[in-house]
Design a protein around this motif. Structure first.
Motif, short mmCIF file in Angstrom:
data_model
loop_
_atom_site.label_atom_id
_atom_site.label_comp_id
_atom_site.label_asym_id
_atom_site.label_seq_id
_atom_site.Cartn_x
_atom_site.Cartn_y
_atom_site.Cartn_z
N TYR A 312 82.83 61.27 59.62
CA TYR A 312 81.85 62.12 58.91
C TYR A 312 82.27 63.58 58.94
CZ TYR A 312 78.66 58.13 59.01
OH TYR A 312 78.09 56.90 58.83
N VAL A 313 82.69 64.04 60.12
CA VAL A 313 82.96 65.47 60.29
C VAL A 313 84.21 65.88 59.48
CG1 VAL A 313 83.55 67.26 61.99
CG2 VAL A 313 81.89 65.47 62.58
N ILE A 314 85.28 65.10 59.62
CA ILE A 314 86.53 65.49 58.96
C ILE A 314 86.40 65.36 57.44
CG2 ILE A 314 89.00 64.95 58.73
CD1 ILE A 314 88.99 64.15 61.69
N LEU A 408 84.77 64.44 71.35
CA LEU A 408 84.00 64.95 70.21
C LEU A 408 84.32 66.41 69.97
CD1 LEU A 408 80.27 63.72 70.56
CD2 LEU A 408 81.95 63.05 68.83
N THR A 409 84.38 67.17 71.07
CA THR A 409 84.64 68.61 70.96
C THR A 409 85.98 68.87 70.28
OG1 THR A 409 83.45 68.86 73.04
CG2 THR A 409 84.72 70.75 72.30
N VAL A 410 87.00 68.09 70.68
CA VAL A 410 88.32 68.28 70.08
C VAL A 410 88.28 67.92 68.59
CG1 VAL A 410 90.70 67.43 70.07
CG2 VAL A 410 89.61 68.04 72.22
N VAL A 411 87.49 66.90 68.26
CA VAL A 411 87.35 66.53 66.83
C VAL A 411 86.78 67.72 66.05
CG1 VAL A 411 85.97 65.13 65.25
CG2 VAL A 411 87.20 64.04 67.14
N TYR A 412 85.76 68.38 66.58
CA TYR A 412 85.18 69.52 65.86
C TYR A 412 86.23 70.63 65.69
CZ TYR A 412 80.79 67.46 67.60
OH TYR A 412 79.78 66.63 67.94
N TYR A 433 80.77 78.00 62.72
CA TYR A 433 81.16 76.80 63.48
C TYR A 433 81.63 77.19 64.88
CZ TYR A 433 80.78 73.88 59.31
OH TYR A 433 80.31 73.19 58.22
N LEU A 434 82.40 78.27 64.97
CA LEU A 434 82.88 78.68 66.31
C LEU A 434 81.70 79.06 67.20
CD1 LEU A 434 86.17 80.75 65.95
CD2 LEU A 434 85.78 78.32 65.91
N ASP A 569 74.48 70.25 61.65
CA ASP A 569 74.38 68.78 61.60
C ASP A 569 75.63 68.09 62.13
OD1 ASP A 569 71.87 68.88 60.64
OD2 ASP A 569 72.28 67.73 58.79
N LEU A 570 76.81 68.69 61.87
CA LEU A 570 78.05 68.02 62.24
C LEU A 570 78.22 67.92 63.75
CD1 LEU A 570 80.56 69.55 59.67
CD2 LEU A 570 79.38 67.36 59.59
N MET A 571 77.65 68.86 64.49
CA MET A 571 77.89 68.90 65.94
C MET A 571 76.73 68.34 66.75
SD MET A 571 79.84 72.53 66.14
CE MET A 571 81.27 72.82 65.09
#
Ligand code: F6R
Length: 608
Positions: A312-314, A408-412, A433-434, A569-571
């Motif tokens: 979803y995030v990517i 998850l954090t690395v994915v973001y 985002y940061l 929403d993404l995080m």
């Protein structure tokens, strides 16, 4: 995570150091070493592998004379596990020996400076810069040299330091990484964690950030960075040894749940430099990203669930299509993979046989492989083209929590990094985002503070026969993880369903009193989720609703509501998973299950 022990007294130091390090083995490590001062020069012995290898090398410590020493167990972060990368690290002329826990974030810049001064580096570690810097600044006063070094280094550290010129003292300092000083009779200790010294003393000083300890066998002096003396209060430790290893918690799983804010901060902070995401040795370029026709994610278990969120995030941020496969399926389905596909492999251990086999298959088909791994130097890390490490520290509980969260954090980080590289997000969005990433640790702390609410809920439902988890999109991905966490440690049957899919079959299982955990954290899908909640309550379900603080309407439909803070929403997955982990933990605890080692499961699955 690395461990530190130090001893100064009247007995031979090396056997005491080995004994202390053994008490820290539970933290996980890949190499070990000691440095001992025998009045004159410093003798260092260190090697890759278990503590037993080191102990045999030095005849259980008997081979090394001297009553002053420091020891270390290393859990690799910068540089693979090897003899040379093991601690202690020594300065060029051998004047200083250093052990270190934490990460020196600006080590590359410092190394460049030291290389220009003619210093030679033997290891790939960030720690070695500290040893060289100490020697560089040393002009006869160790305290002065330490203070100068502390003004140069950025990051987190607990340091134990020996100086050849002052063989009757140990120095210790910390910032963000813990360090204690154990107080004995004609002997004193340093340690990164209480178990290391508990058989010797229960009287300690806790070193605070930027306090420097000068330790002799009969005296401990603490200074601040201006060399003022700091008065410390002694603490008495009354834990038993096994509780101490778990930091006072009953189970490693609980300890690891509570460690998540720190693990996530450790994964994020070194990678945000001057407002930009810096991804280790990432070699993927804008051109590479633009030529990928898809991304294919492979992983097992909880790591697979991270992959479901990643899809979803990517996709949302990069608009590159993402496939997600269970690793054991991927290799047998003749996947359509070639050099125009980026394969992302996710694995805590880096050794999971199915995931490794999928990686081999992806490489055989010509794909570029990027892995997200927790264990440095593991097979998956070694065989990937790019590696992003999750700096979660070792995870001991079989059921993953902090490794999952750091994945998850690395994915973001990766998704935002890619979107920025491809020019797909504005400066403002990037900054947003940061900021949201940096707020995650604090928001998780807030959820952890509400753990009693989940304990109360668990006490009502721990006898349930079946529990269902429902959600849409990322909340569906979270349902998968919540359900797995619950069933693997509590042995309660549980299913996770995409909420819209319920009425195509599963809803026939809902009857009076069935517990349904309904995740509704995504604003755009909240109303749809409420319809699904009503569908199940109409069939007698008891609903535990999980939503964000701005959706009090959940209380109208759900039997119980648990709120998490708001983020983009993404995080939200990073926040939603915390109550699910806690709920599973408390349910299993009330059922008296063997939480850290659930039946039939292994931490690292190295067979197909
Ligand atoms: C569940 C769990 C497992 C692992 C899976 C993959 O709590 O820990 O499902 O996620 O076995 O392991 P790694 O990440 O080591 O490849």
């Amino acid at each position: 995570m690395c461990g530190i022990v130090g001893y100064i007294g009247e007995d031979q130091a090396a056997p005491i150091l080995l004994n202390g390090l053994e008490k820290l083995e539970y933290r996980g490590y890949d190499s070990a070493g000691v440095a001992v001062c025998d009045g004159g020069s410093i003798q260092v012995e260190k090697c890759k592998g278990r503590l037993k290898v080191l102990a045999d090398l030095i005849d259980q410590g008997e081979k090394i004379p001297g009553t002053v020493g420091i020891g270390h167990t290393r859990w690799a972060t910068h540089g693979k596990p090897s003899d040379l990368n093991s601690h202690p690290h020594v300065s060029g002329q051998g004047k200083f020996a250093v052990v270190h826990n934490g990460i020196i974030e600006n080590h590359l810049m410092l190394k460049e400076f030291l290389l220009k001064q003619g210093k030679q580096f033997l290891s790939e570690t960030d720690t070695e810069v500290v040893a060289h810097l100490l020697e560089y600044y040393y002009q006869g006063d160790v305290l002065d040299a330490i203070i100068q070094v502390l003004h140069q280094v950025e990051g987190s550290y607990a340091l134990g330091i020996l100086c050849e010129d002052i063989p009757d003292q140990i120095f210790a300092v910390r910032k963000q990484s813990p360090l204690i000083i154990g107080l004995g009779q004609h002997e004193n200790f340093i340690a990164s964690d209480i178990p290391a010294i508990l058989s010797k003393t229960r009287e300690i000083y806790r070193l605070e950030n930027n306090e420097i300890a000068q330790i002799k066998k009969d005296q401990v002096m603490i200074y601040d960075l201006e060399k003022n003396i700091v008065q410390k209060e002694r603490c008495h430790i009354d834990w038993d040894i096994s509780a101490a290893e778990k930091g006072g918690y009953e189970h490693f799983m609980f300890k690891e749940i509570m460690e998540q804010p720190k693990a996530i901060a450790d994964t994020i902070q070194p990678r945000i430099q001057e407002g930009r995401i810096v991804l280790d040795d990432m070699t993927l370029t804008k051109e590479d990203l633009e030529q990928f026709r898809k991304i294919s994610i492979v992983a097992c278990g909880s790591a697979y669930h991270v992959g479901v969120v990643a899809k979803y995030v990517i996709e949302k941020l990069t608009r590159i299509p993402v496939d997600i496969d269970v690793a054991s399926e991927f290799r047998y389905r003749n996947p359509i993979i070639d050099e125009k596909v980026l394969v992302i492999v996710i694995s805590q251990s880096g050794e999971t046989a199915d995931t490794l086999a999928a990686l081999h298959e992806a490489k055989r088909l010509g794909a570029r492989v990027l892995s997200i791994v927790n264990v440095v130097g593991s097979a998956i890390a070694n065989e990937s083209d790019d590696v992003l490490y999750t700096w979660a520290g070792p995870e001991i509980s079989v059921a993953t929590t902090k490794a999952y969260s750091t994945q998850l954090t690395v994915v973001y980080l990766l998704a935002v990094y890619m979107a920025d590289l491809m020019g797909l997000i504005s400066r403002q969005e990037y900054q947003g985002y940061l900021d949201d990433l940096c707020h995650l640790p604090g928001q998780i702390e807030m959820i952890l503070k509400k753990k009693d609410q989940l304990q109360t809920l668990a006490s009502r439902y721990f006898n349930a026969k079946d529990i269902f988890f429902i959600g849409r999109n990322i909340d569906y991905a979270m349902s998968l993880e919540g359900s797995l966490k619950l069933k693997e440690i509590s042995y309660i049957h549980s299913e996770a369903y995409a909420a819209g899919e319920l009425k195509h079959g599963t809803i026939s299982l809902i009857e009076d009193g069935t517990l349904v955990v309904a995740l509704a954290t995504q604003d755009t899908l909240f109303e749809k989720m409420m319809s699904n909640v009503q569908e199940v309550t109409a069939r007698g379900a008891v609903v535990l609703g999980l939503t964000t603080e701005d959706h009090p309407e959940m209380e109208k439909s759900a039997t119980h509501t648990f709120y998490i803070p708001k983020t983009n929403d993404l995080m939200l997955a990073s926040l939603a998973v915390i109550p699910l982990q806690l709920f599973a933990y408390y349910v299993a605890s009330m059922k008296g299950c063997d939480i850290d080692k659930p039946r039939n499961l292994a931490k690292s699955v190295t067979v197909e």
